[in-house]
Design an enzyme around this catalytic site. Structure first.
Site, PDB file in Angstrom:
ATOM      1  N   GLU A 167      32.986  34.239  29.834  1.00  6.29           N
ATOM      2  CA  GLU A 167      32.839  35.521  29.145  1.00  6.29           C
ATOM      3  C   GLU A 167      34.051  36.408  29.433  1.00  6.29           C
ATOM      4  O   GLU A 167      34.482  36.511  30.566  1.00  6.29           O
ATOM      5  CB  GLU A 167      31.543  36.204  29.620  1.00  6.29           C
ATOM      6  CG  GLU A 167      31.231  37.482  28.890  1.00  6.29           C
ATOM      7  CD  GLU A 167      31.359  37.309  27.381  1.00  6.29           C
ATOM      8  OE1 GLU A 167      30.641  36.494  26.806  1.00  6.29           O
ATOM      9  OE2 GLU A 167      32.197  38.003  26.780  1.00  6.29           O
ATOM     10  N   ALA A 170      34.705  43.274  28.843  1.00  2.60           N
ATOM     11  CA  ALA A 170      35.008  44.243  29.899  1.00  2.60           C
ATOM     12  C   ALA A 170      33.872  45.251  29.921  1.00  2.60           C
ATOM     13  O   ALA A 170      33.298  45.586  28.867  1.00  2.60           O
ATOM     14  CB  ALA A 170      36.344  44.931  29.623  1.00  2.60           C
ATOM     15  N   GLU A 171      33.527  45.728  31.105  1.00  2.00           N
ATOM     16  CA  GLU A 171      32.450  46.708  31.191  1.00  2.00           C
ATOM     17  C   GLU A 171      32.896  48.022  30.558  1.00  2.00           C
ATOM     18  O   GLU A 171      34.072  48.372  30.584  1.00  2.00           O
ATOM     19  CB  GLU A 171      32.051  46.903  32.651  1.00  2.00           C
ATOM     20  CG  GLU A 171      31.317  45.686  33.166  1.00  2.00           C
ATOM     21  CD  GLU A 171      30.869  45.806  34.618  1.00  2.00           C
ATOM     22  OE1 GLU A 171      30.620  46.917  35.087  1.00  2.00           O
ATOM     23  OE2 GLU A 171      30.781  44.752  35.262  1.00  2.00           O
ATOM     24  N   ALA A 227      43.566  36.896  36.231  1.00  2.00           N
ATOM     25  CA  ALA A 227      44.722  37.043  37.112  1.00  2.00           C
ATOM     26  C   ALA A 227      45.878  37.733  36.367  1.00  2.00           C
ATOM     27  O   ALA A 227      46.535  38.622  36.905  1.00  2.00           O
ATOM     28  CB  ALA A 227      45.162  35.669  37.624  1.00  2.00           C
ATOM     29  N   CYS A 278      35.095  41.643  39.456  1.00  3.98           N
ATOM     30  CA  CYS A 278      35.698  40.331  39.171  1.00  3.98           C
ATOM     31  C   CYS A 278      37.167  40.127  39.521  1.00  3.98           C
ATOM     32  O   CYS A 278      37.508  39.063  40.030  1.00  3.98           O
ATOM     33  CB  CYS A 278      35.470  39.999  37.704  1.00  3.98           C
ATOM     34  SG  CYS A 278      33.713  39.801  37.375  1.00  3.98           S
TER      35      CYS A 278
END
Ligand code: NAD
Ligand code: UGA
Length: 460
Positions: A167, A170-171, A227, A278
């Site tokens: 997934e 993004a929040e 990353a 994350c």
């Protein structure tokens, strides 16, 4: 594989499981979607008739829950039954960094993944497509498959197809990200299983946005994407410090480099460091994997992204202490924003936690306001259960944070912090008063005109 997907079960009703399944249910009215969780309170909250009590705050989520809940979207604690009835099972459980044992502090803790795989192995019936939704180290599907294959060996009626579908939401923008994703990534060996999941997404997503790869590319792409995103933030944050030292302005630099199409303008906002559940854990995991495969140089390269992020938070705390004459003992400081970014109630790994802890350590009393993070959570993040909380005051309004304080620090970019009446704030503040803006959200001139000193991240 001649069967239709009529029932979907998602294990894990968290920040990903809840919104993701809500959007699937909203776009596929003929599919019954049930989200299960071992946390019974969470399931009760998802079923709460007061939509303000949902466990996750995301713009647009309440409307979907209202539309689909108890029609084709269900939240249940009956893990066993829901698994046994599902044609497709998403595993969307937490995968935090290990705190003890081999790889502690670096590797992901896969105990919840293993427990989910074992539940699926035990209760699933007939043919079941198992979808890795959680972010996982490359090669995890191998372990999941081993657990499921053992169950198939014991019961020939059970057939499992493991695929990966990470997934990328993004929040704060989860619903729009799910409705209009940049891409959907599905990795797997069994073409039919991959296509079955692809067909679900095809209901609302264009075909050319659905990428199908092998399992390992899919798992590794998720870690790599996080990353790269985090690396951009550490890169711009490192330059913000150089701007402060030289008289360059970080916003001007961001604009100038971002207009190069090869670099692009997104994700170039300097700030107090990336937070969220994350980025850090996924990079730590990447570092761990590289070391595991004897790629020390690669591991060291990515580790630096985290080092710069930690340094940025320390740097900000030090600047505050320095500007307030080197001591915070008995001083009050207002904190605006505690979530790790705007539009979410999530405070996991928020830079506010480290910065606040540093200031408390220096003897300050903090007056904290966040529009969405509740007071219990803020206290839990800052102090241990039985510790004295007399130096933490949770405020109900922006203005309350200014009472008797020497400084206000803006840590989250909530839109309501844009038009604060600084003359009102100044009346409450002790002189000389300071505003530290780590998010470039305030009008510097306006604040200065009210007799308040300003420090802005990334400017001279
Ligand atoms: P979360 O902690 O909010 O939710 C996970 C849920 O799984 C919890 O409610 C927990 O009780 C439940 N759970 C754990 N083990 C279970 C089991 N055996 N049976 C039933 N329920 C179980 O986590 P999250 O933020 O939703 O993240 C889930 C995964 O998605 C992680 O791997 C994360 O890295 C990844 N991810 C997160 C985001 C994000 O924005 N939060 C975005 C993309 C990917
Ligand atoms: C991030 C990724 O953006 C998602 O694609 C991914 O799915 C998700 O992690 C995940 O795997 O959990 P998220 O952490 O929810 O999403 O939010 P971001 O918008 O990426 O912000 C992360 C942090 O970086 C926040 O603290 C934010 O304030 C900070 N940030 C972001 C900056 O400091 N500057 C920027 O320009 C952008």
């Amino acid at each position: 594989m001649n069967f239709n997907i009529r029932k979907v079960c998602c294990i894990g009703a968290g920040f990903v499981g809840g919104p993701t399944m809500a959007v699937i249910a909203d776009n596929c009215e003929d599919i019954n979607v049930t989200v299960v969780d071992i946390n019974k309170q969470k399931i009760l909250d998802w079923n709460n008739s007061d939509l303000k009590q949902l466990p996750v705050y995301e713009p647009g989520l309440e409307e979907i829950i209202q539309r689909r809940r108890n029609k084709n979207l269900f939240f249940s604690s009956n893990v066993e039954q829901e698994i046994s009835e599902a044609d497709m099972i998403f595993i969307s459980v937490n995968t935090p960094t290990k705190t003890k044992g081999v790889g502690a502090g670096k590797a992901l803790d896969l105990k919840w993944i293993e427990a989910s795989a074992r539940q699926v192995a035990k209760y699933a019936k007939g043919r079941t497509i198992v979808v890795e939704k959680s972010t996982l180290p490359v090669k995890t599907a191998e372990s999941i498959k081993k657990i499921l294959e053992a169950a198939s060996f014991d019961d020939e009626q059970k057939h499992f197809y493991v695929i990966s579908n990470p997934e990328f939401l993004a929040e704060g923008t989860a619903i729009s990200d799910l409705q209009k994703p940049d891409r959907i990534l599905i990795g797997g060996e069994n073409k039919e299983a991959v296509d079955k999941l692809g067909d679900i997404y095809l209901r609302w997503i264009e075909k050319d946005k659905i990428i199908k790869t092998n399992l390992w590319s899919s798992e590794l792409s998720k870690l790599t994407a996080n990353a790269f995103l985090a690396q951009r933030i550490s890169s711009i944050n490192s330059i913000s410090a150089l701007c402060e030292a030289t008289g360059a302005d970080i916003n001007e630099v961001s604009l100038a480099i971002g207009m190069d199409k090869r670099i692009g303008s997104k994700f170039l906002n300097a700030g107090p460091g990336f937070g969220g559940s994350c980025f850090q854990k996924d990079i730590l995991n990447l570092v761990y994997l590289c070391n595991f495969y004897n790629l020390k140089e690669v591991a060291d390269y990515w580790k630096k992204v985290i080092d710069i992020n930690s340094w940025q938070k320390e740097r900000i705390s030090k600047i505050v202490v320095e500007k307030l004459f080197g001591t915070l003992t008995n001083k009050k400081i207002g904190i605006l924003g505690f979530s790790f970014k705007a539009n979410t109630n999530d405070s996991r790994e928020s830079p506010a936690i480290k910065i606040c802890k540093n200031l408390l350590e220096e003897g300050a009393k903090l007056l904290i306001f966040d529009p969405k993070v509740n007071s219990k959570q803020i206290k839990k993040d800052l102090i241990n259960e039985n510790e004295n909380d007399q130096n933490i005051q949770i405020c109900n309004s922006i203005y309350e944070t200014s009472k008797g304080v020497d400084a206000i620090i803006i840590i989250t970019e909530w839109v309501e912090f844009k038009d604060i009446d600084w003359s009102l704030m100044k009346e409450n503040m002790r002189s000389p008063s300071w505003v530290f803006d780590t998010r470039d959200i305030i009008d510097e001139k306006l604040i200065k005109s009210n007799g308040i000193n300003v420090w802005k991240l990334g400017s001279y």
